[in-house]
Motif scaffolding. Structure first.
Motif, PDB file in Angstrom:
ATOM      1  N   GLU A  33     -15.613  50.793   4.352  1.00 11.32           N
ATOM      2  CA  GLU A  33     -15.946  49.592   3.567  1.00 11.32           C
ATOM      3  C   GLU A  33     -16.110  49.899   2.075  1.00 11.32           C
ATOM      4  O   GLU A  33     -16.485  51.020   1.703  1.00 11.32           O
ATOM      5  CB  GLU A  33     -17.250  48.954   4.081  1.00 11.32           C
ATOM      6  N   THR A  38     -21.753  54.954   3.157  1.00 13.89           N
ATOM      7  CA  THR A  38     -21.244  55.306   4.487  1.00 13.89           C
ATOM      8  C   THR A  38     -21.648  56.739   4.811  1.00 13.89           C
ATOM      9  O   THR A  38     -21.393  57.650   4.025  1.00 13.89           O
ATOM     10  CB  THR A  38     -19.701  55.179   4.526  1.00 13.89           C
ATOM     11  N   ASP A 207     -25.531  52.553   5.176  1.00  9.08           N
ATOM     12  CA  ASP A 207     -25.251  51.182   5.616  1.00  9.08           C
ATOM     13  C   ASP A 207     -24.253  51.181   6.775  1.00  9.08           C
ATOM     14  O   ASP A 207     -24.294  50.337   7.644  1.00  9.08           O
ATOM     15  CB  ASP A 207     -24.665  50.371   4.454  1.00  9.08           C
ATOM     16  N   GLN A 208     -23.304  52.116   6.692  1.00 10.77           N
ATOM     17  CA  GLN A 208     -22.338  52.248   7.796  1.00 10.77           C
ATOM     18  C   GLN A 208     -22.333  53.706   8.248  1.00 10.77           C
ATOM     19  O   GLN A 208     -22.701  54.593   7.486  1.00 10.77           O
ATOM     20  CB  GLN A 208     -20.905  51.887   7.344  1.00 10.77           C
ATOM     21  N   THR A 221     -19.815  52.311  13.131  1.00 10.47           N
ATOM     22  CA  THR A 221     -20.758  51.207  13.320  1.00 10.47           C
ATOM     23  C   THR A 221     -21.554  50.996  12.038  1.00 10.47           C
ATOM     24  O   THR A 221     -21.530  51.847  11.151  1.00 10.47           O
ATOM     25  CB  THR A 221     -21.725  51.541  14.485  1.00 10.47           C
ATOM     26  N   ASP A 222     -22.258  49.839  11.953  1.00 11.52           N
ATOM     27  CA  ASP A 222     -23.169  49.746  10.815  1.00 11.52           C
ATOM     28  C   ASP A 222     -24.520  50.319  11.255  1.00 11.52           C
ATOM     29  O   ASP A 222     -24.878  50.252  12.435  1.00 11.52           O
ATOM     30  CB  ASP A 222     -23.263  48.326  10.259  1.00 11.52           C
ATOM     31  N   SER A 223     -25.189  50.927  10.309  1.00  6.69           N
ATOM     32  CA  SER A 223     -26.377  51.720  10.641  1.00  6.69           C
ATOM     33  C   SER A 223     -27.443  50.902  11.349  1.00  6.69           C
ATOM     34  O   SER A 223     -28.057  51.366  12.311  1.00  6.69           O
ATOM     35  CB  SER A 223     -26.984  52.312   9.374  1.00  6.69           C
ATOM     36  N   LYS A 224     -27.620  49.667  10.848  1.00  6.42           N
ATOM     37  CA  LYS A 224     -28.691  48.828  11.398  1.00  6.42           C
ATOM     38  C   LYS A 224     -28.454  48.618  12.895  1.00  6.42           C
ATOM     39  O   LYS A 224     -29.357  48.833  13.712  1.00  6.42           O
ATOM     40  CB  LYS A 224     -28.676  47.486  10.648  1.00  6.42           C
TER      41      LYS A 224
END
Lengths: 248, 266
Positions: A33, A38, A207-208, A221-224
């Motif tokens: 992204e 990332t 974030d990712q 994946t996104d971290s969240k």
């Protein structure tokens, strides 16, 4: 100022890298992204550093291609690409001379004049006081050298920053300042791609996430979502330092 | 002019050489003890060197009478290519023979030509061939040191070189610290020999000239001239070598040639 293409800031298409018949990366296809930080996570020997070197074009894929802003990186002049995609190596590798010599290394290549204020601003971003400017790099601690190495890449004003375990030799306070700087840079639309082994840092910073294992991309994946979806035991398995750390 | 000595001298030569083999045995024993794996190279070099020098001794009388510039150039060129071939055998990297041939030929010919044009040395076989030979041999040794040092230092400094490349620097600039050290490594031993001239070393050229009946002061002057020629041509040859070999150390994409570096033993 170069803007990052939202569709394809950095895209890897079926990237393989092998050296001496040994496969280091295999079939990596991913779009990274344009915004945020990332994280690249994976056990030692999973191909994280190789991935960063491929993006900076210090090495070339055996098969596949890498796109920067939608363009195949082999069509972009290599020096220009490396200026726009800065790499901070795991070890600092400072050049002989002063901190100032190192910070001005990139601008001197591009014949860009740097004011004293700009140099101080870079020093402050990497948590070093102005007094460091004229110090010989041989007299710096490992952590200070790592920060100068980061500053040296920042002075090139890159659009994408690749960092290979940048905080591995930093103390906790310097690590916090470092992470704050990374978040500031991300807010300034500089894309950060960071290799890390630390679960806590990944949670705080990224974030990712891209997970590599045995040279293959096993999860993006996104971290969240990642930290919400998996329980702590499963998460810890992803961060195991051995080659059978991650899960397929 | 008779070339072959009488039987008594031949017997003496064989005797002396046979006894001297003790030094070669000692050299090999030391190499084995220290495990430097150069035993075969010692035997090969001395056997080859002996055959070559005997042949050279037999034809030297003829070569020394040469004054034809074309023939002198042919003899010197042969020496240059042979020197390049010798280096190529030690360093089996791509284009080493071509690069060494260019480096040794340009390095030595440039300085020998200047010396002849400025009448520092006379255009006679008895001067050009031995002095040219010394220059070529030393350029070979110096470019060999530069080549070996360059490859091993590039390997050791891979991280620093990649740091410079990653910032957008050129391959040439990224290795400038390494090349500086390679030049120093090649030049310092000969410079040290000059510094102790007459006190620690009485060099071969001067001794030979004095034995041959040349005025000792003139012989000393020639010795200084030859050292100046050796250092200058060695440095020129080394710069030419580095200029061309850097293209082998890096790919067209300004990346380190990792396969070539892996080939090196050091």
């Amino acid at each position: 100022m170069l803007e990052l293409d939202k569709e394809c800031p950095i895209c890897l298409e079926n990237v393989h890298y092998s050296f001496n018949i040994k496969n280091i990366l295999s079939e990596v296809s991913v779009k990274i992204e344009a915004e945020g930080i990332t994280g690249i996570v994976g056990p030692s020997g999973s191909g994280k550093t190789t991935l960063l070197k491929l993006i900076n074009r210090l090495i070339s894929p055996t098969i596949g291609r890498i796109l920067f802003n939608g363009e195949d990186i082999t069509t972009i002049p290599v020096k220009e690409l490396r200026k726009n995609i800065g790499l901070v190596q795991q070890r600092p590798f400072l050049f002989p001379g002063t901190v100032k010599d190192n910070l001005l290394y990139g601008p001197n290549i591009w014949r860009i004049n740097f004011s004293l204020e700009e140099l101080y601003s870079i020093l402050s971003r990497v948590a070093l006081s102005p007094d460091f400017l004229d110090l010989n790099v041989e007299n710096l601690s490992g952590g200070e050298q790592q920060r100068v190495s980061f500053g040296r890449t920042l002075a090139n004003n890159p659009k994408i920053l690749l960092l290979d375990e940048p905080t591995s030799s930093l103390d906790i306070i310097s690590e916090e300042i470092f992470e704050t700087t990374l978040r500031e840079l991300a807010r300034e639309q500089i894309k950060i791609i960071v290799v890390t082994h630390s679960l806590e840092q990944t949670k705080r910073l990224t974030d990712q996430l891209l997970f590599l294992k045995d040279g293959r991309l096993i999860e993006k994946t996104d971290s969240k979502t990642f930290f919400e979806t998996y329980d702590e035991n499963k998460i810890r398995k992803f961060f195991k330092p051995t080659s059978n750390g991650g899960e397929n | 002019m008779t070339i072959l000595p009488d039987i008594e001298i031949i017997t003496e030569i064989i005797q002396r050489l046979s006894i001297s083999i003790i030094f070669l045995i000692l050299l090999i024993a030391l190499a084995r003890w220290q495990k430097i794996e150069l035993e075969k190279m010692f035997i090969w070099s001395f056997t080859r060197g002996l055959v070559q020098i005997v042949i050279m001794a037999l034809i030297l009388v003829f070569i020394f009478t040469l004054t034809d510039i074309f023939l002198l150039v042919v003899v010197l060129l042969f020496m240059c290519f042979f020197a390049a071939y010798t280096i190529k055998q030690r360093f089996p990297y791509p284009r080493v023979f071509t690069i060494e041939s260019i480096a040794i030929t340009l390095g030595s010919f440039s300085i020998i030509s200047i010396a002849v044009i400025l009448e520092i040395i006379p255009l006679k076989g008895e001067y050009i061939i031995p002095m040219g030979g010394m220059v070529i041999a030393n350029v070979m040794v110096m470019t060999g040191i530069v080549l070996e040092r360059l490859i091993s230092d590039v390997k050791k400094s891979q991280g620093y070189i990649e740091a410079a490349l990653a910032l957008g620097d050129s391959p040439w600039n990224s290795v400038k610290n390494v090349t500086k050290e390679s030049y120093r490594a090649a030049l310092i031993p000969t410079t040290n020999r000059v510094a102790v001239l007459g006190i620690v070393t009485i060099p071969g050229l001067m001794s030979g000239m004095i034995i041959g009946g040349t005025n000792p002061l003139l012989a000393a002057a020639y010795q200084i001239i030859i050292f100046l020629m050796i250092l200058t041509s060695g440095f020129i040859g080394s710069i030419i070598l580095v200029f061309f070999f850097i293209k082998e150390l890096f790919t067209a994409e300004d990346q380190l040639n990792l396969l070539l570096l892996q080939k090196s033993r050091s």
